[in-house]
Write a protein that holds these residues in place. Structure first.
Motif, short mmCIF file in Angstrom:
data_model
loop_
_atom_site.label_atom_id
_atom_site.label_comp_id
_atom_site.label_asym_id
_atom_site.label_seq_id
_atom_site.Cartn_x
_atom_site.Cartn_y
_atom_site.Cartn_z
N VAL A 13 3.67 5.62 -5.69
CA VAL A 13 3.53 5.66 -7.33
C VAL A 13 2.32 6.41 -7.56
O VAL A 13 2.54 7.25 -8.70
CB VAL A 13 3.25 4.26 -7.79
N GLY A 14 1.38 6.64 -7.05
CA GLY A 14 -0.07 7.19 -7.32
C GLY A 14 0.10 8.59 -7.23
O GLY A 14 0.04 9.29 -8.13
N VAL A 15 0.85 9.07 -6.13
CA VAL A 15 1.14 10.47 -6.04
C VAL A 15 1.96 10.90 -6.97
O VAL A 15 1.89 12.25 -7.48
CB VAL A 15 1.70 10.80 -4.74
N SER A 16 3.21 10.41 -7.26
CA SER A 16 4.15 10.59 -8.29
C SER A 16 3.60 10.72 -9.87
O SER A 16 3.91 11.88 -10.44
CB SER A 16 5.09 9.76 -8.35
N SER A 21 0.70 -1.16 0.00
CA SER A 21 0.02 0.12 0.10
C SER A 21 0.71 1.31 -0.03
O SER A 21 0.49 2.18 -0.77
CB SER A 21 -0.95 -0.05 1.25
N ASP A 22 1.94 1.30 0.52
CA ASP A 22 2.99 2.49 0.79
C ASP A 22 3.48 2.79 -0.63
O ASP A 22 3.64 3.79 -1.07
CB ASP A 22 3.91 2.15 1.63
N ILE A 23 3.59 1.57 -1.37
CA ILE A 23 4.45 1.81 -2.67
C ILE A 23 3.50 2.09 -3.62
O ILE A 23 3.67 3.12 -4.61
CB ILE A 23 4.78 0.34 -3.21
N LEU A 24 2.05 1.73 -3.68
CA LEU A 24 1.11 2.31 -4.36
C LEU A 24 0.79 3.59 -4.41
O LEU A 24 0.54 4.38 -5.15
CB LEU A 24 -0.26 1.21 -4.18
N GLU A 25 0.91 3.89 -2.86
CA GLU A 25 0.52 5.36 -2.70
C GLU A 25 1.71 6.44 -3.20
O GLU A 25 1.40 7.37 -3.98
CB GLU A 25 0.46 5.54 -1.07
#
Length: 264
Positions: free
Chosen positions: A178-181, A172-176
């Motif tokens: 990537v999504g914000v970037s 979930s931290d990784i997806l967050e």
């Protein structure tokens, strides 16, 4: 239709590879205290074991303390041995170990981070090494074990003060991140495109390529630099690998992690 299906499949494949590269490795077994000589007092041993349990249960991190009689004095041999010992015992890729040889008066601190992520930074590892070295140098072996476990757990709990590894622990931290970037990159791209588009409104269509050239903006000059003399300075490079000095202590990094140690 086939092109759309191929694009979707390729996109899914690329995303799967990216997520697989960020996935964390399996957690190894919990750390332990191995005192072959009996130098650690029962109270300090209980304290060390408490920090070991908390580090493993809360962060999946292994804290290991090993007291034996002999450990190599050669840095490369010592580091290779401790890395193999840590791996063969099944502690995984996230952990830290203090290995002490009392007769040879050598020690090694090994911080493992084989998947390029560590909760203990290099500066924090230097601080742990300082406490351990001072205690071992004064033959306070039990205190060295307790301080090692205590300082290691503190660093693990607070996270690294120097982030030079990818910091996310969960998917979930990784997806967050990537999504914000992606959203930020999209917003910046749209702003740049609109700004460039607004500046192009005043340009009229010309029949030839020469009509697009602003002749007043092109100036070419010839310039040359000539030197008659040159000065070369040679400075001796300091080869001491450990600024702390004393006792042949050293620090290094390997493919499997970071090391601190030497003679005490």
């Amino acid at each position: 239709m086939r092109k759309i299906v191929c694009i979707v499949l390729c996109t899914f494949f690329i995303i799967s590879l990216c997520l697989g590269s960020f996935a964390s490795e399996p957690v190894g077994k919990m750390g332990e205290v191995i005192d072959e000589i009996g130098l650690i007092t029962p109270s300090d041993k209980a304290t060390v074991q408490e920090f070991i349990k908390k580090a493993y249960n809360e962060h999946g991190y292994a804290i290991v303390v090993v007291y034996t009689r002999e450990l190599s004095d050669d840095p490369s041999t010592r580091e290779a041995f401790t890395e193999k010992y840590f791996e063969d015992r099944g502690y995984g890729s996230h952990g830290i170990m203090l290995y002490v040889g009392t007769n040879s008066r050598t020690y090694d601190i090994y911080s493992a981070h084989k998947n390029h992520h560590s909760l203990i930074s290099e500066s924090e590892l230097d601080e742990i090494d300082y406490y351990v070295y001072e205690s071992l140098r004064n033959n306070r072996f039990s205190v060295a074990a307790r301080l090692f476990a205590e300082q290691s757990y503190t660093c693990i709990s607070t996270g690294p003060s120097e982030s030079y590894y990818f910091g996310g622990n969960t998917l979930s931290d990784i997806l967050e991140v990537v999504g914000v970037s992606f959203i930020l990159a999209l917003i910046i791209s749209l702003i740049v495109v609109f700004v460039m588009k607004s500046k192009m409104k005043g340009i009229k269509i010309q029949r030839g390529a020469h009509g697009y050239i602003d002749r007043s903006s092109v100036r070419i000059y010839e310039r040359q630099d000539r030197f008659l003399y040159s000065t070369i300075r040679k400075i001796r490079r300091d080869t001491d690998s450990h600024s702390g000095g004393g006792g042949g202590r050293s620090s290094s990094r390997s493919s499997g992690g970071s090391h601190r140690g030497g003679r005490f």
